[in-house]
Enzyme design. Sequence first.
Site, PDB file in Angstrom:
ATOM      1  NE  ARG A  62     -56.621   1.183  20.369  1.00 54.66           N
ATOM      2  CZ  ARG A  62     -57.467   0.348  19.781  1.00 54.66           C
ATOM      3  NH1 ARG A  62     -57.180  -0.193  18.616  1.00 54.66           N
ATOM      4  NH2 ARG A  62     -58.624   0.039  20.367  1.00 54.66           N
ATOM      5  CB  VAL A  63     -51.578  -2.576  20.564  1.00 57.55           C
ATOM      6  CG1 VAL A  63     -51.994  -4.023  20.300  1.00 57.55           C
ATOM      7  CG2 VAL A  63     -50.353  -2.214  19.737  1.00 57.55           C
ATOM      8  CB  THR A 103     -61.502  -7.163  14.232  1.00 60.82           C
ATOM      9  OG1 THR A 103     -61.170  -6.145  15.165  1.00 60.82           O
ATOM     10  CG2 THR A 103     -60.412  -8.224  14.208  1.00 60.82           C
ATOM     11  CG  ASP A 134     -59.636  -6.884  20.976  1.00 63.70           C
ATOM     12  OD1 ASP A 134     -59.825  -5.755  20.456  1.00 63.70           O
ATOM     13  OD2 ASP A 134     -60.201  -7.912  20.569  1.00 63.70           O
ATOM     14  N   GLY A 172     -61.680  -2.318  21.196  1.00 60.31           N
ATOM     15  CA  GLY A 172     -60.492  -3.031  21.638  1.00 60.31           C
ATOM     16  C   GLY A 172     -59.932  -2.537  22.951  1.00 60.31           C
TER      17      GLY A 172
END
Length: 202
Positions: free
Chosen positions: A160-161, A133, A163, A186
């Site tokens: 998919r997601v 990230t 954090d 995540g």
Amino acid sequence: APETVSVSAAVADAIRSVELDPTVATVGSHSYPNVNGTIQLDAAIVEVSPGRHRCGAVMALEGYPGAIDAAFAVMESCQHRILVGSGAKAFLESEGFHPSVAPIPTALERPVAVLPEEDAGRPQPQPGDDHDTVGIIAVRNGVLSVGCSTSGKRAKLSGRVGDSPIFGSGLYAEPGVGGAVATGDGDKICSFPLTFSAVSLM
């Protein structure tokens, strides 16, 4: 940044430079695709000052070179705080954003990025570095902004997601206190209000 540029715009500019960097395989237009060979991007941005708290996020965004500008547009121009997938894309089109037409490699074809020779002193990506990230925190004149962007894990399931675009988990800010942004696994991080907890302890 010039005084005419807001602190959040400066954060978005910094993150965009990473999203467009071809040596970065975990953020933006050169990211690792999901298991279907599609790049899906997540991003969020928060801006706080005394008495004011603004935010915007996009999740599972497809067809754009980066996601931070989309999150910024949601914060600035949308009645909602989070937009996902095709809904995010429709909003961006209404705001004048244009999709990228660059070809997208499949998840198995995407190589691990190699940094330029001038960056030889920095740690080099290794096999298994399949997620990361970019996070930026900035403050000016009492206004605090936190932003982040990611493509999530390599060969993740479609939709998919993690954090990163979840307020209080992947990023958070409290006026007069501070801000935090997370990176790592995540799927584990979004099980907790990690960044909210970090700021609460400041």
